[in-house]
Design a protein around this motif. Structure first.
Motif, PDB file in Angstrom:
ATOM      1  N   VAL A   1       1.729   8.223  14.437  1.00 44.06           N
ATOM      2  CA  VAL A   1       0.078   8.666  12.853  1.00 44.06           C
ATOM      3  C   VAL A   1       0.724   8.290  11.847  1.00 44.06           C
ATOM      4  N   ILE A   2       0.860   7.856  10.476  1.00 44.41           N
ATOM      5  CA  ILE A   2       1.060   8.338   9.648  1.00 44.41           C
ATOM      6  C   ILE A   2       0.575   8.649   8.829  1.00 44.41           C
ATOM      7  N   ILE A   3       0.857   9.720   8.453  1.00 44.46           N
ATOM      8  CA  ILE A   3      -0.387  10.559   6.608  1.00 44.46           C
ATOM      9  C   ILE A   3      -0.530  10.932   5.540  1.00 44.46           C
ATOM     10  N   THR A   4      -0.935  10.392   4.551  1.00 45.20           N
ATOM     11  CA  THR A   4       0.162  10.000   3.439  1.00 45.20           C
ATOM     12  C   THR A   4      -1.317  10.997   2.341  1.00 45.20           C
ATOM     13  N   ASP A   5      -0.625  10.963   1.570  1.00 42.48           N
ATOM     14  CA  ASP A   5      -1.178  11.584  -0.256  1.00 42.48           C
ATOM     15  C   ASP A   5      -1.736  10.242  -0.932  1.00 42.48           C
ATOM     16  N   GLN A   6      -2.446  10.089  -1.488  1.00 42.99           N
ATOM     17  CA  GLN A   6      -2.677   8.988  -2.250  1.00 42.99           C
ATOM     18  C   GLN A   6      -1.777   9.117  -3.836  1.00 42.99           C
TER      19      GLN A   6
ATOM     20  N   GLU B   1       5.833   7.694  -8.671  1.00 45.95           N
ATOM     21  CA  GLU B   1       6.939   6.183  -7.899  1.00 45.95           C
ATOM     22  C   GLU B   1       5.749   4.952  -7.092  1.00 45.95           C
ATOM     23  N   MET B   2       5.522   5.974  -5.667  1.00 49.22           N
ATOM     24  CA  MET B   2       4.621   5.009  -5.368  1.00 49.22           C
ATOM     25  C   MET B   2       3.632   5.528  -4.844  1.00 49.22           C
ATOM     26  N   THR B   3       1.688   5.394  -4.647  1.00 51.55           N
ATOM     27  CA  THR B   3       0.860   5.890  -4.246  1.00 51.55           C
ATOM     28  C   THR B   3       0.955   5.507  -2.734  1.00 51.55           C
ATOM     29  N   GLY B   4       0.047   6.090  -2.315  1.00 46.95           N
ATOM     30  CA  GLY B   4       0.197   6.648  -0.864  1.00 46.95           C
ATOM     31  C   GLY B   4      -0.537   4.389  -0.553  1.00 46.95           C
ATOM     32  N   VAL B   5      -1.565   4.166  -1.309  1.00 47.37           N
ATOM     33  CA  VAL B   5      -1.907   2.946  -0.872  1.00 47.37           C
ATOM     34  C   VAL B   5      -0.354   2.155  -0.448  1.00 47.37           C
ATOM     35  N   ASP B   6       0.210   2.235  -1.734  1.00 43.61           N
ATOM     36  CA  ASP B   6       1.711   1.634  -1.941  1.00 43.61           C
ATOM     37  C   ASP B   6       2.901   1.752  -1.187  1.00 43.61           C
ATOM     38  N   PHE B   7       2.385   2.481  -0.371  1.00 40.26           N
ATOM     39  CA  PHE B   7       2.968   2.749   0.254  1.00 40.26           C
ATOM     40  C   PHE B   7       2.822   2.438   2.187  1.00 40.26           C
ATOM     41  N   LEU B   8       1.573   2.828   2.385  1.00 33.77           N
ATOM     42  CA  LEU B   8       0.756   1.928   3.542  1.00 33.77           C
ATOM     43  C   LEU B   8       1.571   0.044   3.244  1.00 33.77           C
TER      44      LEU B   8
ATOM     45  N   THR C   1      -6.277  12.860   0.052  1.00 31.66           N
ATOM     46  CA  THR C   1      -6.191  12.722  -1.013  1.00 31.66           C
ATOM     47  C   THR C   1      -7.429  14.189  -1.862  1.00 31.66           C
ATOM     48  N   GLY C   2      -6.861  14.633  -2.829  1.00 28.45           N
ATOM     49  CA  GLY C   2      -7.637  15.934  -3.457  1.00 28.45           C
ATOM     50  C   GLY C   2      -8.153  15.185  -4.594  1.00 28.45           C
ATOM     51  N   TYR C   3      -8.362  13.405  -4.289  1.00 30.60           N
ATOM     52  CA  TYR C   3      -9.122  12.871  -5.212  1.00 30.60           C
ATOM     53  C   TYR C   3     -10.231  12.734  -4.520  1.00 30.60           C
ATOM     54  N   THR C   4     -11.367  12.340  -5.607  1.00 32.82           N
ATOM     55  CA  THR C   4     -12.854  11.054  -5.097  1.00 32.82           C
ATOM     56  C   THR C   4     -11.774   9.838  -5.820  1.00 32.82           C
ATOM     57  N   ASP C   5     -11.685   8.775  -5.199  1.00 34.59           N
ATOM     58  CA  ASP C   5     -10.675   7.632  -6.337  1.00 34.59           C
ATOM     59  C   ASP C   5     -10.961   6.745  -5.426  1.00 34.59           C
ATOM     60  N   ILE C   6     -12.876   5.626  -5.534  1.00 37.55           N
ATOM     61  CA  ILE C   6     -13.207   4.883  -4.783  1.00 37.55           C
ATOM     62  C   ILE C   6     -12.293   2.888  -4.741  1.00 37.55           C
ATOM     63  N   THR C   7     -11.447   3.328  -6.094  1.00 33.59           N
ATOM     64  CA  THR C   7     -11.183   2.027  -6.314  1.00 33.59           C
ATOM     65  C   THR C   7      -9.356   1.978  -4.681  1.00 33.59           C
ATOM     66  N   ALA C   8      -8.730   3.359  -4.583  1.00 35.41           N
ATOM     67  CA  ALA C   8      -7.986   3.930  -3.645  1.00 35.41           C
ATOM     68  C   ALA C   8      -8.795   3.998  -2.519  1.00 35.41           C
ATOM     69  N   VAL C   9      -9.890   4.536  -2.696  1.00 35.58           N
ATOM     70  CA  VAL C   9     -10.380   4.095  -0.382  1.00 35.58           C
ATOM     71  C   VAL C   9     -10.221   2.435  -0.749  1.00 35.58           C
ATOM     72  N   ILE C  10     -10.817   1.872  -1.106  1.00 36.21           N
ATOM     73  CA  ILE C  10     -11.085   0.414  -1.744  1.00 36.21           C
ATOM     74  C   ILE C  10     -10.398  -0.307  -1.035  1.00 36.21           C
ATOM     75  N   ASP C  11      -8.831   0.349  -1.274  1.00 37.85           N
ATOM     76  CA  ASP C  11      -7.792  -0.802  -1.631  1.00 37.85           C
ATOM     77  C   ASP C  11      -6.610  -0.131  -0.373  1.00 37.85           C
ATOM     78  N   ALA C  12      -6.883   1.132   0.303  1.00 39.67           N
ATOM     79  CA  ALA C  12      -6.530   1.965   1.545  1.00 39.67           C
ATOM     80  C   ALA C  12      -7.006   0.845   2.485  1.00 39.67           C
ATOM     81  N   VAL C  13      -8.100   0.768   2.521  1.00 38.85           N
ATOM     82  CA  VAL C  13      -9.053   0.021   3.437  1.00 38.85           C
ATOM     83  C   VAL C  13      -8.590  -1.379   4.163  1.00 38.85           C
ATOM     84  N   ASN C  14      -8.377  -1.903   2.706  1.00 38.74           N
ATOM     85  CA  ASN C  14      -8.275  -3.327   2.750  1.00 38.74           C
ATOM     86  C   ASN C  14      -6.710  -3.394   2.636  1.00 38.74           C
TER      87      ASN C  14
END
Length: 155
Positions: free
Chosen positions: A52-57, A61-68, A84-97
């Protein structure tokens, strides 16, 4: 390396206090690996089995989505969670997709909830592994049946 019988979790976050808190909270239940950056996380993946990998967004240098996204290039098996400590809908969409995450979680985490999420993520990891093994066995048996069928047709 992986401790026998324990779920191996990699947690990536640029905040040392979060890493220390996570390790303190979960080290008895899981084999915990921590990294302060995506690059460090990728290095740990080279030398450790991770379930299991858990990452902060939000990290420099590299966001959590970029890392994943980088993780997926070499390591498709670990189940991925974005924290993440922030609600960022773009990050959520990128993380899923793009990062193919299993779960999106807000900071601060609830320890009991996160423990359940990690165990459920590992169950998915384990089921995928079993599925892969069953498919390999099925392909072997299928190949044997085809061979026997050809032998029968030639006789």
């Amino acid at each position: 390396m992986e401790s026998k019988g324990k779920i191996s979790v990699l947690y990536v976050d640029d905040e040392i206090n979060n890493l220390n808190s996570f390790k303190a909270a979960f080290r008895r239940d899981f084999n915990i690996l921590i990294a302060t950056s995506g690059r460090e996380g990728l290095e740990l993946l080279k030398h450790n089995v991770v379930h299991v990998i858990i990452t902060d967004q939000r990290m420099p240098e590299m966001t959590g989505v970029d890392f994943l996204i980088e993780v997926l290039k070499e390591y498709t098996d670990p189940v991925r969670i974005l924290l993440t400590g922030y609600t960022d809908i773009t990050a959520v969409i990128d993380a899923v997709n793009k990062g193919h995450i299993y779960y999106y979680l807000n900071k601060p985490w609830d320890e009991a909830q996160l423990r359940i999420i990690i165990k459920n993520a590992y169950e998915i990891f384990h089921l995928r592994e079993e599925n892969r093994e069953l498919i390999e066995k099925l392909m072997d048996v299928n190949g044997q049946l085809e061979f026997l069928l050809r032998q029968n047709l030639l006789s």
